[in-house]
Design an enzyme around this catalytic site. Structure first.
Site, PDB file in Angstrom:
ATOM      1  N   HIS A 210      -5.946  12.291  -1.811  1.00  0.00           N
ATOM      2  CA  HIS A 210      -7.272  12.398  -1.192  1.00  0.00           C
ATOM      3  C   HIS A 210      -7.151  13.007   0.193  1.00  0.00           C
ATOM      4  CE1 HIS A 210     -11.178  11.430   0.349  1.00  0.00           C
ATOM      5  NE2 HIS A 210     -11.555  11.114  -0.863  1.00  0.00           N
TER       6      HIS A 210
ATOM      7  N   TYR B  19     -19.036   9.415   5.573  1.00  0.00           N
ATOM      8  CA  TYR B  19     -19.417   8.620   6.732  1.00  0.00           C
ATOM      9  C   TYR B  19     -20.814   9.059   7.153  1.00  0.00           C
ATOM     10  CZ  TYR B  19     -14.412   7.545   7.260  1.00  0.00           C
ATOM     11  OH  TYR B  19     -13.122   7.127   7.059  1.00  0.00           O
TER      12      TYR B  19
ATOM     13  N   LYS C  70      -6.599   0.944   8.145  1.00  0.00           N
ATOM     14  CA  LYS C  70      -5.209   0.861   8.617  1.00  0.00           C
ATOM     15  C   LYS C  70      -4.498  -0.436   8.228  1.00  0.00           C
ATOM     16  CE  LYS C  70      -5.190   4.609  11.255  1.00  0.00           C
ATOM     17  NZ  LYS C  70      -4.934   5.782  10.455  1.00  0.00           N
TER      18      LYS C  70
ATOM     19  N   TYR D  16      -5.922   9.768  11.588  1.00  0.00           N
ATOM     20  CA  TYR D  16      -6.674   9.240  10.450  1.00  0.00           C
ATOM     21  C   TYR D  16      -5.719   8.908   9.300  1.00  0.00           C
ATOM     22  CZ  TYR D  16     -10.518   9.136   7.014  1.00  0.00           C
ATOM     23  OH  TYR D  16     -11.410   8.765   6.056  1.00  0.00           O
TER      24      TYR D  16
HETATM   25  P1  RFL Z   1      -3.252 -10.450   2.848  1.00  0.00           P
HETATM   26  O1  RFL Z   1      -3.417  -9.333   1.909  1.00  0.00           O
HETATM   27  O2  RFL Z   1      -4.456 -11.175   3.332  1.00  0.00           O
HETATM   28  O3  RFL Z   1      -2.265 -11.488   2.155  1.00  0.00           O
HETATM   29  C1  RFL Z   1      -2.018 -12.760   2.732  1.00  0.00           C
HETATM   30  C2  RFL Z   1      -1.639 -13.713   1.620  1.00  0.00           C
HETATM   31  O4  RFL Z   1      -1.360 -14.984   2.195  1.00  0.00           O
HETATM   32  C3  RFL Z   1      -1.959 -15.994   1.400  1.00  0.00           C
HETATM   33  N1  RFL Z   1      -2.148 -17.170   2.263  1.00  0.00           N
HETATM   34  C4  RFL Z   1      -1.343 -18.249   2.236  1.00  0.00           C
HETATM   35  N2  RFL Z   1      -0.291 -18.548   1.466  1.00  0.00           N
HETATM   36  C5  RFL Z   1       0.318 -19.722   1.690  1.00  0.00           C
HETATM   37  N3  RFL Z   1      -0.105 -20.624   2.628  1.00  0.00           N
HETATM   38  C6  RFL Z   1      -1.165 -20.358   3.416  1.00  0.00           C
HETATM   39  N4  RFL Z   1      -1.567 -21.223   4.344  1.00  0.00           N
HETATM   40  C7  RFL Z   1      -1.846 -19.117   3.234  1.00  0.00           C
HETATM   41  N5  RFL Z   1      -2.904 -18.536   3.831  1.00  0.00           N
HETATM   42  C8  RFL Z   1      -3.072 -17.345   3.235  1.00  0.00           C
HETATM   43  C9  RFL Z   1      -3.235 -15.370   0.886  1.00  0.00           C
HETATM   44  O5  RFL Z   1      -3.707 -16.005  -0.287  1.00  0.00           O
HETATM   45  C10 RFL Z   1      -2.778 -13.924   0.634  1.00  0.00           C
HETATM   46  O6  RFL Z   1      -2.294 -13.762  -0.679  1.00  0.00           O
HETATM   47  O7  RFL Z   1      -2.444 -10.023   4.159  1.00  0.00           O
HETATM   48  P2  RFL Z   1      -1.328  -8.868   4.425  1.00  0.00           P
HETATM   49  O8  RFL Z   1      -0.223  -8.942   3.434  1.00  0.00           O
HETATM   50  O9  RFL Z   1      -1.036  -8.971   5.858  1.00  0.00           O
HETATM   51  O10 RFL Z   1      -2.121  -7.492   4.108  1.00  0.00           O
HETATM   52  C11 RFL Z   1      -3.179  -7.095   4.922  1.00  0.00           C
HETATM   53  C12 RFL Z   1      -4.197  -6.319   4.094  1.00  0.00           C
HETATM   54  O11 RFL Z   1      -4.562  -7.075   2.958  1.00  0.00           O
HETATM   55  C13 RFL Z   1      -5.444  -5.956   4.926  1.00  0.00           C
HETATM   56  O12 RFL Z   1      -5.069  -5.543   6.206  1.00  0.00           O
HETATM   57  C14 RFL Z   1      -6.246  -4.826   4.270  1.00  0.00           C
HETATM   58  O13 RFL Z   1      -6.810  -5.251   3.059  1.00  0.00           O
HETATM   59  C15 RFL Z   1      -7.327  -4.314   5.225  1.00  0.00           C
HETATM   60  N6  RFL Z   1      -8.218  -3.345   4.575  1.00  0.00           N
HETATM   61  C16 RFL Z   1      -7.815  -2.037   4.402  1.00  0.00           C
HETATM   62  N7  RFL Z   1      -6.592  -1.644   4.839  1.00  0.00           N
HETATM   63  C17 RFL Z   1      -6.173  -0.371   4.610  1.00  0.00           C
HETATM   64  O14 RFL Z   1      -5.049  -0.037   5.018  1.00  0.00           O
HETATM   65  N8  RFL Z   1      -6.946   0.555   3.940  1.00  0.00           N
HETATM   66  C18 RFL Z   1      -8.190   0.233   3.475  1.00  0.00           C
HETATM   67  O15 RFL Z   1      -8.842   1.069   2.851  1.00  0.00           O
HETATM   68  C19 RFL Z   1      -8.682  -1.110   3.717  1.00  0.00           C
HETATM   69  N9  RFL Z   1      -9.887  -1.520   3.251  1.00  0.00           N
HETATM   70  C20 RFL Z   1      -9.455  -3.769   4.103  1.00  0.00           C
HETATM   71  C21 RFL Z   1     -10.276  -2.827   3.417  1.00  0.00           C
HETATM   72  C22 RFL Z   1      -9.900  -5.091   4.274  1.00  0.00           C
HETATM   73  C23 RFL Z   1     -11.140  -5.482   3.812  1.00  0.00           C
HETATM   74  N10 RFL Z   1     -11.565  -6.815   4.048  1.00  0.00           N
HETATM   75  C24 RFL Z   1     -10.736  -7.906   3.596  1.00  0.00           C
HETATM   76  C25 RFL Z   1     -12.308  -7.042   5.219  1.00  0.00           C
HETATM   77  C26 RFL Z   1     -11.517  -3.227   2.934  1.00  0.00           C
HETATM   78  C27 RFL Z   1     -11.959  -4.555   3.126  1.00  0.00           C
HETATM   79  C28 RFL Z   1     -13.304  -4.977   2.600  1.00  0.00           C
END
Ligand code: RFL
Length: 391
Positions: free
Chosen positions: A68, A198, A294, A388
């Site tokens: 993309h 956007y 990010k 970006y």
């Molecule tokens: P995660 O993915 O939240 O995983 C954390 C894991 O820890 C577990 N957990 C626990 N386990 C044991 N004991 C506890 N006390 C615990 N508390 C929590 C949870 O169940 C989970 O499995 O964190 P990690 O690995 O740091 O990864 C971060 C990413 O998931 C996050 O930054 C992204 O999803 C952000 N984000 C995006 N990032 C991108 O790079 N590109 C994107 O296009 C993008 N789109 C997004 C997004 C986040 C979004 N939300 C959640 C606001 C779109 C959305 C809607």
């Protein structure tokens, strides 16, 4: 080694540690099915793909990920496209839903002998100032338990046990509430344009991001405090049509909204990312607003920096890289934060619209000028493209 959380950060770290011969258990609060179906990110940066490829973790995304490289801005002044793979460093994104990446990483981790304890919630991390920290947990059946290790990696997100366990005053917290709220939606509908869209509109921001040929993510800015279910599906699509200027540029493909979440745009960075034998990575280390996609990319990058540093220490007794972990990651985190902050200013009206009218008009004109310079200035476009796609 105990890793908290089986998200992108914890699973990349687990795989890399396992490959270095380090015994590692991941404690995950949720059940496996939940972890493998949680839809979030989708845009993987070129560097993220490189890291995953380098470690043999990219089979799925190579087969099913979609390249993309275009984004389209729609404003009252018209629309323009940036072919960002032909700008800046010439890099592109790979669109690959986060839940598919997580499923691939989990399958690989289990295949190479890694252990994951699903349904096991970390309650607190103890004795982080010693070389024998422990994690108290609530097991799936509700019984308490305790795990001990040389190091603990907190990859359990913003509300996890790792952050909670940091002694008061041991880290600095840099926090910014951008004062903007998005309703994040997943629609069972094919993408409506072959670009990230956007839309900057006087009624608020709207965004369009492809996920798969049948699923599209949309964002629509809403009032702070709006409940996720407040808007009917008709209202959502009407508002998206309006802000994306469907009358001028073509209607959006409508479909049923299968997931909604309210996202307050916030940034939150802890410093340092280490307290004794506890290391933070991913959202546990720093939260970044999704405006520049990010978060998951930083999570992978940080895990790829942490794993060899832990291996050097645990296998060769060389702690130099572990000592540098926090500073190295913070450099990347702040770069991403700076760009994401800039994007928020590009896409939204001035914060606190209730402020003095003159100030509000000033910020609106400033935003228009910022978009115009992105439309017309090649050096601004190169800068945009580099940041970006990059982490
Ligand atoms: P995660 O993915 O939240 O995983 C954390 C894991 O820890 C577990 N957990 C626990 N386990 C044991 N004991 C506890 N006390 C615990 N508390 C929590 C949870 O169940 C989970 O499995 O964190 P990690 O690995 O740091 O990864 C971060 C990413 O998931 C996050 O930054 C992204 O999803 C952000 N984000 C995006 N990032 C991108 O790079 N590109 C994107 O296009 C993008 N789109 C997004 C997004 C986040 C979004 N939300 C959640 C606001 C779109 C959305 C809607």
């Amino acid at each position: 080694m105990v890793v908290l959380g089986a998200g992108p950060a914890g699973l990349v770290l687990g795989n890399l540690l396992q490959d270095s011969g380090i015994d590692c258990v991941i404690l995950e609060r949720a059940e496996r099915a939940h972890v493998e179906t949680r839809a979030r990110a989708g845009f993987l940066a070129a560097n993220t793909v490189r890291i995953l490829e380098e470690h043999g973790l990219a089979d799925g995304l190579r087969r099913r990920g979609q390249p993309h490289s275009t984004c389209e801005f729609r404003t009252a002044d018209g629309r323009f496209r940036l072919e960002y793979s032909e700008l800046g460093l010439g890099e592109r994104h790979t669109v690959y839903p986060q839940q598919e990446l997580v499923t691939d990483l989990l399958t690989r981790f289990l295949d190479v002998g890694g252990r994951v304890r699903f349904g096991t919630e970390a309650v607190a991390v103890h004795d982080t100032e010693t070389d024998r920290p422990s994690v108290t947990v609530r097991e799936a059946d509700g019984r308490p338990g305790r795990w001990r290790a040389r190091y603990v990696a907190g990859c359990d997100g913003r509300h996890g046990a790792a952050r909670r366990s940091l002694p008061p005053g041991s880290v600095r917290r840099h926090h910014c509430d951008h004062g903007v709220t998005w309703l994040g939606l997943l629609a069972e509908a094919p993408p409506s344009l072959d670009a990230v869209g956007y839309a900057v509109h006087e009624r608020g921001f709207a965004g369009h991001m492809a996920r798969t040929s049948e699923i599209t993510r949309y964002y629509v800015q809403c009032e702070r405090g709006t409940p996720a279910d407040a808007w009917s599906e008709d209202r959502i699509w009407d508002e998206l049509d309006l802000r994306m200027r469907a009358k001028e540029y073509g209607p959006l493909h409508r479909g049923s909204v299968v997931q909604r979440a309210v996202v307050d745009l916030e940034s939150d960075v802890l410093e340092p990312l280490r307290h004794g034998s506890l290391f933070l990575a991913g959202d546990a280390a720093a939260l970044i607003s999704p405006s520049a996609a990010k978060g998951a990319n930083l999570a992978v990058l940080e895990a790829s920096i942490l794993a060899p540093a832990l291996a050097a220490d645990l296998v060769h007794g060389d702690s130099e890289r572990l000592g540098a972990y926090s500073a190295r990651c913070l450099e990347h985190i702040w770069r991403a934060q700076e760009f994401s902050h800039w994007m928020i200013g590009l896409l939204h009206g001035p914060p606190g619209a209730s402020g003095p009218e003159g100030e509000s008009l000033f910020h609106t004109a400033l935003r228009r000028s910022r978009i115009n310079s992105l439309r017309t200035s090649r050096s601004r476009q190169d800068w945009f493209a580099e940041h970006y796609v990059g982490v």
